[in-house]
Scaffold this active site. Sequence first.
Site, PDB file in Angstrom:
ATOM      1  N   GLU A  33       0.831  -1.202   0.000  1.00  0.00           N
ATOM      2  CA  GLU A  33       0.000   0.000   0.000  1.00  0.00           C
ATOM      3  C   GLU A  33       0.870   1.259   0.000  1.00  0.00           C
ATOM      4  O   GLU A  33       1.904   1.302   0.681  1.00  0.00           O
ATOM      5  CB  GLU A  33      -0.858  -0.008   1.283  1.00  0.00           C
ATOM      6  CG  GLU A  33      -1.817   1.145   1.423  1.00  0.00           C
ATOM      7  CD  GLU A  33      -2.523   1.115   2.781  1.00  0.00           C
ATOM      8  OE1 GLU A  33      -1.862   0.839   3.801  1.00  0.00           O
ATOM      9  OE2 GLU A  33      -3.737   1.362   2.797  1.00  0.00           O
ATOM     10  N   HIS A  35       2.531   4.544   0.964  1.00  0.00           N
ATOM     11  CA  HIS A  35       2.816   5.171   2.258  1.00  0.00           C
ATOM     12  C   HIS A  35       3.497   6.522   2.047  1.00  0.00           C
ATOM     13  O   HIS A  35       4.572   6.793   2.594  1.00  0.00           O
ATOM     14  CB  HIS A  35       3.669   4.246   3.131  1.00  0.00           C
ATOM     15  CG  HIS A  35       2.832   3.269   3.908  1.00  0.00           C
ATOM     16  ND1 HIS A  35       2.233   2.193   3.319  1.00  0.00           N
ATOM     17  CD2 HIS A  35       2.466   3.220   5.215  1.00  0.00           C
ATOM     18  CE1 HIS A  35       1.533   1.524   4.228  1.00  0.00           C
ATOM     19  NE2 HIS A  35       1.664   2.127   5.388  1.00  0.00           N
ATOM     20  N   ASP A  44       3.505  -1.808   5.857  1.00  0.00           N
ATOM     21  CA  ASP A  44       2.540  -2.474   6.736  1.00  0.00           C
ATOM     22  C   ASP A  44       2.890  -3.935   7.024  1.00  0.00           C
ATOM     23  O   ASP A  44       2.314  -4.527   7.953  1.00  0.00           O
ATOM     24  CB  ASP A  44       1.126  -2.396   6.151  1.00  0.00           C
ATOM     25  CG  ASP A  44       0.496  -1.028   6.338  1.00  0.00           C
ATOM     26  OD1 ASP A  44       1.122  -0.170   6.981  1.00  0.00           O
ATOM     27  OD2 ASP A  44      -0.615  -0.814   5.820  1.00  0.00           O
ATOM     28  N   HIS A 119      -2.009  -3.349   9.276  1.00  0.00           N
ATOM     29  CA  HIS A 119      -2.805  -2.611   8.271  1.00  0.00           C
ATOM     30  C   HIS A 119      -4.219  -2.457   8.805  1.00  0.00           C
ATOM     31  O   HIS A 119      -4.920  -3.441   9.064  1.00  0.00           O
ATOM     32  CB  HIS A 119      -2.774  -3.399   6.963  1.00  0.00           C
ATOM     33  CG  HIS A 119      -3.617  -2.857   5.847  1.00  0.00           C
ATOM     34  ND1 HIS A 119      -3.405  -1.615   5.291  1.00  0.00           N
ATOM     35  CD2 HIS A 119      -4.648  -3.411   5.157  1.00  0.00           C
ATOM     36  CE1 HIS A 119      -4.292  -1.430   4.301  1.00  0.00           C
ATOM     37  NE2 HIS A 119      -5.054  -2.505   4.215  1.00  0.00           N
ATOM     38  N   GLU A 121      -7.129  -1.720   7.693  1.00  0.00           N
ATOM     39  CA  GLU A 121      -8.288  -2.321   7.030  1.00  0.00           C
ATOM     40  C   GLU A 121      -8.339  -3.844   7.183  1.00  0.00           C
ATOM     41  O   GLU A 121      -9.321  -4.483   6.779  1.00  0.00           O
ATOM     42  CB  GLU A 121      -8.307  -1.931   5.538  1.00  0.00           C
ATOM     43  CG  GLU A 121      -8.569  -0.455   5.282  1.00  0.00           C
ATOM     44  CD  GLU A 121      -7.298   0.397   5.306  1.00  0.00           C
ATOM     45  OE1 GLU A 121      -6.298  -0.015   5.932  1.00  0.00           O
ATOM     46  OE2 GLU A 121      -7.299   1.479   4.699  1.00  0.00           O
ATOM     47  N   HIS A 176      -1.792   7.059   9.114  1.00  0.00           N
ATOM     48  CA  HIS A 176      -1.247   6.369   7.942  1.00  0.00           C
ATOM     49  C   HIS A 176      -0.067   7.126   7.327  1.00  0.00           C
ATOM     50  O   HIS A 176      -0.202   8.289   6.950  1.00  0.00           O
ATOM     51  CB  HIS A 176      -2.334   6.181   6.888  1.00  0.00           C
ATOM     52  CG  HIS A 176      -1.822   5.533   5.653  1.00  0.00           C
ATOM     53  ND1 HIS A 176      -1.588   4.181   5.564  1.00  0.00           N
ATOM     54  CD2 HIS A 176      -1.418   6.053   4.487  1.00  0.00           C
ATOM     55  CE1 HIS A 176      -1.086   3.910   4.381  1.00  0.00           C
ATOM     56  NE2 HIS A 176      -0.970   5.028   3.703  1.00  0.00           N
ATOM     57  N   GLU A 181       4.304   5.389  11.913  1.00  0.00           N
ATOM     58  CA  GLU A 181       4.900   4.451  10.961  1.00  0.00           C
ATOM     59  C   GLU A 181       6.258   4.948  10.475  1.00  0.00           C
ATOM     60  O   GLU A 181       7.205   4.169  10.340  1.00  0.00           O
ATOM     61  CB  GLU A 181       3.966   4.237   9.772  1.00  0.00           C
ATOM     62  CG  GLU A 181       2.745   3.404  10.121  1.00  0.00           C
ATOM     63  CD  GLU A 181       1.903   3.064   8.900  1.00  0.00           C
ATOM     64  OE1 GLU A 181       1.536   1.889   8.776  1.00  0.00           O
ATOM     65  OE2 GLU A 181       1.613   3.956   8.086  1.00  0.00           O
TER      66      GLU A 181
HETATM   67 ZN    ZN Z   1       0.698   1.621   7.155  1.00  0.00          ZN
HETATM   68 MN    MN Z   2      -2.207   0.289   5.841  1.00  0.00          MN
END
Ligand code: ZN
Ligand code: MN
Length: 258
Positions: A33, A35, A44, A119, A121, A176, A181
Amino acid sequence: MSQPVLYSELPWPEAERRVREGAPLFLPLGATEQHGRHMALGTDLVLPTAIAVRAARRVGGLVLPGIAYGNRSQPKTGGGPAFPGTINITANTFSLIVRDIICDLHRQKARRIVTVNGHYENVWPTIEGIELALDAIGRDKARDLTILRVDHWDMIRKETLERVFPDGYPGIELEHASVLETSMMLALRPELVDLTQAVHDGPASFLPYDRYPEPPAEVPASGVLSLTEGSAAEKGEWLLKDCEDGIVNIVNREFPSG
Ligand code: ZN
Ligand code: MN
């Protein structure tokens, strides 16, 4: 503990022995994904895998190969599908992968499983995968199996969040590709972060509803939902330590014989 921790690097007799001896099996759950412009697509999975490795070393655990694809990225929590680079799988597929791995581990006498998610989701599809596995195994037969489901960010202590965010924590949904992170990646894999590419177009301010199929215009163009300013490797080490300690404490409480 000096035993190897990566399941995929063991020959089968060793894997069989470790599972039979009750080694907790950590399953990292990640995503591919976007970032932001400054950080790697694999963030992630890198984070929960590294946290699981640190925890596994302390509790005699094994880290399974992680799931590198995540449930659909959503605009408000991961930027959504409009960003190049993100590869989504459906919630249904994700939960079936979780189900199948748990069922096959149970068939092979594994009784202690810890999912470590990176992650946002993936949360509900993981819960669904666990429930489907319990249905498939049979609720009675599954009584000797314990599955612990952890989202790594939930291990971060309030005191640490106050140190990292003296002006207030924006909340995990908006984090996010942001300070949490980015700091943890700076601590673990600095070569996968380039802060000179960070764009400061956040934080996002989302409306209290979703709109489909067009994602909301409020998603910052960079893909960073909050801010990267203030990210630092030192903060990343505080955060990683909390995640590691939190998981070690949970495992020691739930699996007291080691
Ligand atoms: Zn992430
Ligand atoms: Mn994520």
